[in-house]
Design a protein around this motif. Structure first.
Motif, short mmCIF file in Angstrom:
data_model
loop_
_atom_site.label_atom_id
_atom_site.label_comp_id
_atom_site.label_asym_id
_atom_site.label_seq_id
_atom_site.Cartn_x
_atom_site.Cartn_y
_atom_site.Cartn_z
N LEU A 128 0.82 -1.21 0.00
CA LEU A 128 0.00 0.00 0.00
C LEU A 128 0.86 1.26 0.00
CD1 LEU A 128 -2.88 -1.03 2.43
CD2 LEU A 128 -2.96 -0.86 -0.06
N ALA A 129 1.97 1.23 0.73
CA ALA A 129 2.89 2.38 0.73
C ALA A 129 3.49 2.58 -0.66
CB ALA A 129 3.99 2.18 1.77
N LYS A 189 0.81 4.08 -2.86
CA LYS A 189 0.62 5.49 -2.51
C LYS A 189 1.78 6.34 -3.03
CE LYS A 189 -0.72 8.48 1.24
NZ LYS A 189 -1.27 8.54 2.59
N LYS A 190 3.00 5.83 -2.88
CA LYS A 190 4.19 6.55 -3.34
C LYS A 190 4.09 6.84 -4.84
CE LYS A 190 7.98 4.51 -4.38
NZ LYS A 190 9.03 3.57 -4.40
N GLY A 210 1.39 7.42 -6.39
CA GLY A 210 0.22 8.23 -6.65
C GLY A 210 -0.99 7.44 -7.13
N ASP A 233 -3.03 5.52 -4.98
CA ASP A 233 -3.91 5.11 -3.89
C ASP A 233 -5.34 5.59 -4.18
OD1 ASP A 233 -2.82 7.66 -3.60
OD2 ASP A 233 -3.29 7.75 -1.48
#
Length: 192
Positions: free
Chosen positions: A18-19, A22-23, A25, A27
């Motif tokens: 998930l990180a 998100k990193k 872009g 998410d």
């Protein structure tokens, strides 16, 4: 290597994946995020085309990809969607971009997270093996044997403190009375 359960692996893997997502872009709701990224790539590749054309191509890719991912065995549904629609070259490119963005954002994120989990487990196993061979581990084992003797013959030492001080005197590797007393408490709890 220590075996971990699927649930334990998932607990380690999911936050990393998930990180990563998100990193990058990506998410939020997955399909709309991939659609937006597909439109962004189409703009870079075909900036001279009308926005509406790029948007329709991304919509086609979204719908076609959804058919594929809904059930991996439903390629016949994708075939029907393709033949019923007669996609343009731009729509086929959009579908390819959509699939590539999906793979990079989500599939590869999990592969990278899985590799990181494997590396963490391997490092932990190496540390455990290194510690098991250390003089400190041998000293702890000797203290544990002495503790078992003390439990069988309580008159040997008046208290944990006396036991710990005696162990410090008999083994040069040991440095902390508090550590030995903590070990004693752990062994007592394990005995119950």
């Amino acid at each position: 290597m220590d075996k971990i359960t699927d649930a334990e692996r998932w607990k380690l893997l999911l936050p990393l994946a998930l990180a990563d997502v998100k990193k990058n872009g990506m998410d939020g709701p997955m399909m709309p995020a991939v659609r937006a990224k597909t439109i962004e790539l189409l703009e870079k590749l075909y900036g001279d085309l009308d926005d509406e054309l790029r948007s329709r191509a991304a919509d086609f890719a979204y719908k076609a990809f959804r058919e594929v991912t809904r059930d991996c065995n439903r390629l016949s549904a994708l075939d029907k969607a393709l033949t019923a629609h007669s996609p343009s070259g731009l729509e086929l490119i959009a579908f390819h971009l959509f699939a590539s963005v999906w793979e990079e954002a989500y599939v590869k994120a999990f592969f990278r997270a899985n590799a990181a989990v494997d590396a963490t487990i391997a490092a932990r196993d190496r540390a455990k093996a290194r510690h098991a061979k250390s003089p400190e581990a041998a000293a702890k084992l000797a203290v544990h044997e002495s503790w078992k003797r003390w439990q069988a013959h309580p008159s040997l030492y008046r208290s944990k403190s006396a036991f710990a001080l005696s162990m410090l005197d008999t083994n040069d590797t040991l440095r902390s009375q508090q550590t030995i007393e903590r070990w004693c408490r752990l062994w007592e709890r394990a005995e119950k």
